[in-house]
Structures are given as structure tokens and as C-alpha cells.
Design an enzyme around this catalytic site. Structure first.
Site, short mmCIF file in Angstrom:
data_model
loop_
_atom_site.label_atom_id
_atom_site.label_comp_id
_atom_site.label_asym_id
_atom_site.label_seq_id
_atom_site.Cartn_x
_atom_site.Cartn_y
_atom_site.Cartn_z
N ASP A 8 4.59 9.31 -0.37
CA ASP A 8 3.40 9.52 -0.39
C ASP A 8 2.09 10.57 -0.51
O ASP A 8 1.17 10.83 0.38
CB ASP A 8 2.32 8.15 0.09
CG ASP A 8 3.32 7.38 0.86
OD1 ASP A 8 4.23 7.15 -0.28
OD2 ASP A 8 3.23 6.39 1.61
N LYS A 109 5.78 1.09 -2.64
CA LYS A 109 6.14 0.16 -1.46
C LYS A 109 4.69 -0.08 -1.09
O LYS A 109 4.31 0.07 -1.46
CB LYS A 109 6.55 1.21 -0.70
CG LYS A 109 5.83 2.19 -0.23
CD LYS A 109 6.23 3.39 1.20
CE LYS A 109 5.71 4.44 1.70
NZ LYS A 109 4.45 3.60 2.56
N CYS A 154 4.38 7.37 7.60
CA CYS A 154 4.87 7.10 6.71
C CYS A 154 6.16 8.05 6.23
O CYS A 154 7.26 7.93 6.23
CB CYS A 154 4.94 7.13 5.46
SG CYS A 154 3.44 5.05 4.88
C1 VGL Z 1 0.45 5.37 4.98
C2 VGL Z 1 -1.33 4.43 6.37
C3 VGL Z 1 -1.41 2.93 5.47
C4 VGL Z 1 1.71 5.90 4.69
C5 VGL Z 1 0.13 4.28 4.94
O1 VGL Z 1 1.88 6.78 4.07
O2 VGL Z 1 1.39 7.04 5.79
N1 VGL Z 1 -0.61 4.99 6.07
N2 VGL Z 1 -0.54 3.04 4.09
#
Ligand code: VGL
Ligand code: ZN
Length: 201
Positions: A8, A109, A154
């Protein structure tokens, strides 16, 4: 075969983004360094992307709740998040300084509106899986080096799922930064990953 998993590394998790992680952009240089080396050795480099529809149930705006507080989504505990990583938006794009030519594939995702998906392998209810495990299996990958954003969400859940799937896992601490809704969440997350068998490097 060993693969690099970049979690991410998207604009919304970096300074200026809607769910900015402190110093999130500092990990991009670390990711590029590892990615260049993996590319040179012809080892897979995988980028995951949080990829939500605008009506995603984890968004505080959709739940009518305050961001950063805790609630429940379809029977699962849920932190309400600011709108982030909306499909095809600028915030969902990989950070502009990430060297995308090193990437072997991208794994998406969080596309289902009614369940969040911190892990790059399964949704939070473990009802459906992403393409990541199958992709790694088909490329003969048994060992992973993982890093990215956010340490306490994540990265943590992706690492724990990777361990439960039987991968040997190394986590690059300098390549991770966390949300830290509570102070020390990220330190605690790294401890949990280590307790479950990850090697923190
Ligand atoms: C994430 C919160 C909500 C992450 C993704 O990538 O850690 N955290 N969505
Ligand atoms: Zn998300």
C-alpha cells in the site's frame, strides 16, 4: 524463490493524503532500493493496493461516524477511516517516486463494500482471498520480504497471514510506518509479527 512485497505505497497513506501516516513517504526510497536489487536478481516484486469503492463501509462518512473511532461492520470490529484509496482517484495511485518499472504485478484489495481488507491475502472476515497467494504459488515463491504502510494495519495483517500460509517472512522495519491511533501501536505490531515467527530486519 524469494519475493518482495510492497504494501500500500499509495498517496493517501503519505503526507498530504487523506489517511496520511507520519513519514509515510520516507519508506519509498527504501522500497526502491530493495526493488532494484530484486529486479536485478530476477526475483518477483509485488505491489499491493488498497482499492475501495466510494461507498466502502469502512469510511466514517458512509457509516455516519467520526473518523478514528471504533464500531462494527457486518459483525466485525471496524475502525472508521477517512475516505481513502478510492478506485482510480489520485489518492489511490502508487507514490510518484516509487519506481514502478521494477514491479512484477499489482494486487488489489478492499474492493468489497461491506468488509474491510487489511491483509493482502484475505479480507478481515477471511471469507474471500485476493490473487496474492495463487500468484506467489505459481511463481514458486516460499519466502517473502515485506514492508510498507501501515505497520499497525495492512503490514501487520499481511505478515501474520503470510506466516499462517507457511511463508518464511522477513519484515524491513525501516520500510514501514504506522498509523498509531494509540501510541506504540506500530512497535507492538512489530513485536506481534516477531512473536508469530517473522524476522524483523
Ligand atoms: C490501511 C487503514 C485502512 C493500510 C488500509 O493500508 O494499512 N489502513 N485501510
Ligand atoms: Zn483501506
Amino acid at each position: 524463490m524469494k519475493a518482495l512485497i510492497l504494501i500500500d505505497l499509495q498517496n493517501d497513506f503519505c503526507p498530504g493524503g487523506s489517511l496520511a501516516v507520519a513519514e509515510g513517504d520516507k519508506v519509498i526510497a527504501v522500497a526502491n532500493r530493495y526493488a532494484a536489487e530484486f529486479y536485478r536478481l530476477q526475483r518477483p516484486v509485488v505491489a499491493t493496493l488498497d482499492w475501495h469503492p466510494a461507498d466502502h463501509g469502512s469510511f466514517a462518512s458512509n457509516a455516519g461516524r467520526e473518523a478514528g473511532t471504533l464500531g462494527e461492520l457486518k459483525g466485525l470490529p471496524q475502525v472508521w477511516w477517512p475516505d481513502h484509496c478510492i478506485q482510480y482517484s489520485a489518492g489511490a495511485e502508487l507514490h510518484p517516486e516509487l519506481e514502478q518499472r521494477y514491479l512484477s504485478t499489482r494486487i488489489y484489495k478492499g474492493e468489497q463494500p461491506l468488509v474491510d481488507s487489511y491483509s493482502a491475502f484475505f479480507d478481515n472476515g477471511r471469507r474471500s482471498k485476493t490473487q496474492l497467494h495463487d500468484w506467489l504459488q505459481s511463481h514458486g515463491v516460499s519466502s517473502l520480504i515485506m514492508m510498507g504502510l501501515a505497520t499497525d494495519y495492512c503490514v501487520k495483517y499481511s505478515v501474520l497471514d503470510a506466516l499462517s500460509l507457511g511463508y518464511e517472512v522477513q519484515v524491513v522495519a525501516e520500510g514501514c510506518r504506522g498509523v498509531n491511533l494509540n501510541s506504540f501501536d506500530s512497535e507492538r505490531a512489530l513485536e506481534e509479527m516477531a512473536e508469530r515467527g517473522a524476522d524483523i530486519v
